[in-house]
Design an enzyme around this catalytic site. Structure first.
Site, PDB file in Angstrom:
ATOM      1  CE  LYS A 126      -4.198  -2.105   1.796  1.00 13.34           C
ATOM      2  NZ  LYS A 126      -3.739  -3.498   1.632  1.00 13.34           N
ATOM      3  CE  LYS A 161      -6.141   1.523   0.313  1.00  9.17           C
ATOM      4  NZ  LYS A 161      -6.226   1.064  -1.089  1.00  9.17           N
ATOM      5  NE  ARG A 211      -2.990  -7.074  -8.930  1.00  7.02           N
ATOM      6  CZ  ARG A 211      -2.991  -7.971  -7.949  1.00  7.02           C
ATOM      7  NH1 ARG A 211      -2.577  -9.206  -8.157  1.00  7.02           N
ATOM      8  NH2 ARG A 211      -3.402  -7.616  -6.737  1.00  7.02           N
ATOM      9  NE  ARG A 226      -8.292  -7.189  -8.887  1.00  2.00           N
ATOM     10  CZ  ARG A 226      -7.269  -6.830  -8.109  1.00  2.00           C
ATOM     11  NH1 ARG A 226      -6.764  -7.695  -7.248  1.00  2.00           N
ATOM     12  NH2 ARG A 226      -6.737  -5.625  -8.196  1.00  2.00           N
ATOM     13  CG  ASP A 274      -4.228  -3.903  -7.116  1.00  2.00           C
ATOM     14  OD1 ASP A 274      -3.969  -4.725  -8.025  1.00  2.00           O
ATOM     15  OD2 ASP A 274      -4.433  -4.234  -5.935  1.00  2.00           O
ATOM     16  CD  GLU A 282      -3.428  -2.735  -2.295  1.00  2.00           C
ATOM     17  OE1 GLU A 282      -2.772  -3.790  -2.474  1.00  2.00           O
ATOM     18  OE2 GLU A 282      -4.425  -2.666  -1.566  1.00  2.00           O
TER      19      GLU A 282
END
Length: 315
Positions: A126, A161, A211, A226, A274, A282
């Site tokens: 992260k 998060k 991704r 996703r 990501d 990410e």
């Protein structure tokens, strides 16, 4: 080549989707010897090389009993492998950290490890985005509840998060009304004891958390979007997201081409970026996945691209 995979127990693999399995299958198809061990099998003793209890594995092609252990070497010197592929899944906990140090010692003894152990430690998945702030959405990293409240007041719709989460674990959305912001902050930052990442919500999540894979600094031409299902805000497959393979966008390409060569020079052979909408969220380096989903839906053989890169890097 003798290729040693440091991974979770082979018996735990879901081979219909497992990326490490896809790597092993392609390596064996090319005639390479597949070896496997778990991080806890790795040992160092003064005056000796780093060794591990290693299984010499043969893939069977059977979906049920998918591998046979041909032999076990109780004291296999890691520097005798042609390549070591570190594929232990998160969490990146203390034991994972210690494993990278043992693998780094094996490097000093001549082993070739991918991804490079020091690079694994230097790129928390992260926080690694902070170096590439030109590609990210408004982001805050803090322990302060006051700072989180101020960030929410500015951006109105935010995601919170934990830095050590995986698979969408512990991700919360707080909308304009601020409902439960205090309770969520207390849960995540543990009354100021734990650092939290907060980001402006990106509406494009409804089109998927993409991704984007980069192998040896080169961009895989397809990503896996996703897509959140059933009112979820998380697209992670582990959280019930639907994986849809698609050609990468111009923005995906821009981000991946900017980061790919930099990360490859640091010893990161395989990286999973990501991307939500136009924003990098990410940088995954521990055990990036989605090889099989992309292959199944597009026919592009990501595992073959990876083994090509591994053969070149290990030569």
């Amino acid at each position: 080549m003798h290729i040693l995979f440091v991974a979770d127990p082979l018996s735990s693999f879901k081979i219909y989707k497992d990326t490490t399995f896809a790597m092993m299958r392609e390596a064996q198809r090319r005639g390479h010897q597949v070896l496997a061990c778990e991080p806890q099998d790795i040992v160092w003793q003064s005056g000796q090389k780093v060794t591990a209890r290693v299984q010499h594995v043969r893939l069977t092609g059977d979906a049920e009993s998918w591998f046979n252990v041909q032999s076990v070497d109780e004291h296999y010197a890691l520097n005798s492998a042609d390549a070591i592929v570190m594929r232990k899944d998160p969490p990146f906990d203390s034991e994972y950290f210690y494993a990278t140090h043992l693998l780094e010692q094996a490097e000093r003894e001549g082993a070739k490890v991918f991804n490079k152990p020091a690079a694994l430690r230097d790129h928390p998945e992260k926080l690694a985005i902070l170096e590439f702030a030109q590609f990210i959405s408004p982001t805050l990293v803090t322990r302060s509840a006051d700072a989180i409240r101020a960030f929410h007041a500015q951006h109105r719709d935010i995601i919170l998060k934990p830095l050590d989460g995986m698979g969408g674990m512990g991700i919360f959305r707080v909308k304009d009304d601020g409902l439960n912001l205090g309770a969520i902050t207390e849960t995540l930052n543990r009354d100021g004891a734990q650092t939290v990442m907060v980001q402006k919500f990106i509406p494009a999540i409804d089109k998927g958390d993409k991704r984007v894979l980069v192998i040896g600094g080169k961009v895989v031409p397809y990503c896996l979007a996703r897509i959140p299902q059933g009112g979820e805000v998380r697209g992670n497959l582990a959280a019930g997201g639907k994986g849809v393979a698609q050609a990468i966008s111009a923005r995906d390409q821009e981000i991946a081409e900017a980061l790919g060569p930099i990360l490859a020079k640091r010893g990161l052979l395989l990286v999973g970026l990501d991307v939500i909408g136009d924003c990098l969220t990410e940088v995954n380096v521990t055990s990036p996945t989605c090889f099989q989903e992309i292959f199944d839906q597009t026919g592009f053989d990501v595992a073959a691209m990876f083994i090509d890169a591994l053969e070149t890097a290990a030569a």
